[in-house]
Design an enzyme around this catalytic site. Structure first.
Site, mmCIF file in Angstrom:
data_model
loop_
_atom_site.group_PDB
_atom_site.id
_atom_site.type_symbol
_atom_site.label_atom_id
_atom_site.label_comp_id
_atom_site.label_asym_id
_atom_site.label_seq_id
_atom_site.Cartn_x
_atom_site.Cartn_y
_atom_site.Cartn_z
ATOM 1 N N CYS A 2 65.095 21.984 94.977
ATOM 2 C CA CYS A 2 65.070 22.168 96.424
ATOM 3 C C CYS A 2 63.776 22.895 96.771
ATOM 4 O O CYS A 2 63.596 24.056 96.410
ATOM 5 C CB CYS A 2 66.283 22.974 96.874
ATOM 6 S SG CYS A 2 66.335 23.269 98.658
ATOM 7 N N GLU A 131 63.858 16.211 99.915
ATOM 8 C CA GLU A 131 63.598 15.855 98.524
ATOM 9 C C GLU A 131 62.687 14.633 98.522
ATOM 10 O O GLU A 131 62.729 13.810 99.447
ATOM 11 C CB GLU A 131 64.902 15.578 97.780
ATOM 12 C CG GLU A 131 64.753 15.458 96.281
ATOM 13 C CD GLU A 131 64.092 16.674 95.665
ATOM 14 O OE1 GLU A 131 62.864 16.611 95.446
ATOM 15 O OE2 GLU A 131 64.785 17.673 95.425
#
Length: 311
Positions: A2, A131
């Site tokens: 992340c 992402e």
């Protein structure tokens, strides 16, 4: 992993969205917002939050207010990326990548294990995270915005701000937020000023996310998970870790590469884009390639003729 998140709510909207049931009062309450600056920086709503930015996280109130009842929560602004407790000097110079911590290594880590055992558990609040996927055809890293499945028809990238903090039966009426398990620590500089910082816990992706990346944040999908993770008094670290499982209740959409720039914070960061249109617009017609080839050929012929004349 992340590496970017988004959270556009202001402090009061966030308090409403994080409303929880206080068992000692037998009623729903909003967590207090504990303001304390981190190197002069405070939380600012943003659609592109990057490591070293300040964001509010949920923590047990007992970690800061010892007279609080077990289960009570507060929102505390902290910096993304834990500063190692042993670090000396400028906090920016520790040179470790600490925005994420792998769940497999926490128990044995020189950095994270003591923090976990000392009750440094927190919940990072976001509307979603980003992402990147490298596509085979283009070799370009395509960003995606990932978020919880929503309970209403408003698109998650419709960034109209709620005009009030109304709730129905103590349920937040706007976008469903995303809660990520994390660890936090307090570090003191040479002037004894506190800087609070956190890391997001990651684990192996499941079938929902593995197409995009092999790691994903440890997302808490229900209130029971949040309660257990924050209850450092009654839930031991080992048991709390066992509650961290790959989330399944997720949705996503592709977004523009403008999010690659960590200084760009505007609302179009999480806007859905049409990948097919993007690919078509990037593909040049075949005639363009022939034009270029003919141009190069003509230039070569001109150069060849000029050489002949010189000879």
């Amino acid at each position: 992993m992340c590496g970017r998140t988004g959270l556009s709510l202001d402090k009061e909207q966030l308090r409403c969205a994080c409303r929880y049931r206080d068992k000692s009062l037998n009623d729903y309450v909003k967590p207090s917002y504990l303001t304390e600056y981190n190197d002069g920086k405070e939380y600012s709503p943003s659609f592109n939050i990057a490591p070293t930015d300040i964001t509010p996280v949920l923590v047990s109130a007992r970690n800061f207010q010892k007279d609080s009842d077990a289960g009570q929560r507060i929102l505390k602004p902290m910096m993304w990326g834990i500063i190692p407790p042993w670090h000396k000097g400028d906090y920016k110079s520790h040179k470790l990548t600490t925005n994420n911590c792998r769940i497999e290594n926490i128990r044995y880590s020189k950095l994270y294990s003591p923090i976990l055992n000392n009750g440094g558990r927190c919940v990072i609040v976001a509307e979603g995270f980003y992402e990147w996927q490298t596509t085979i055809k283009t070799k370009i890293k395509q960003p995606y915005y990932i978020y919880m499945k929503q309970d209403f028809t408003q698109p998650v990238d419709d960034n109209c701000q709620p005009t009030s903090c109304h709730t129905t039966e103590n349920v937040w009426e706007n976008k469903r937020l995303l809660y990520m398990a994390g660890l936090y620590n307090v570090w003191q500089d040479s002037e004894n000023k506190n800087i609070y910082s956190y890391s997001v816990i990651t684990l192996e992706s499941n079938e929902v996310m593995s197409w995009l990346h092999d790691r994903m944040p440890a997302i808490l999908e229900c209130e029971q998970q949040i309660e257990s993770w924050l209850d450092v008094d009654n839930v031991p670290a080992e048991k709390a870790l066992s509650h961290l499982l790959p989330a399944k209740n997720l949705e996503w959409h592709p977004v523009s590469t403008i999010v690659n720039n960590s200084k760009y914070k505007s609302s179009d960061c999480n806007k859905k884009i049409d990948l097919e249109s993007k690919v078509k617009s990037s593909q040049k017609p075949l005639t363009e390639w022939f034009k270029k080839a003919n141009k190069r050929k003509s230039e070569h012929e001109i150069d060849h003729d000029s050489v002949k004349r010189k000879l």
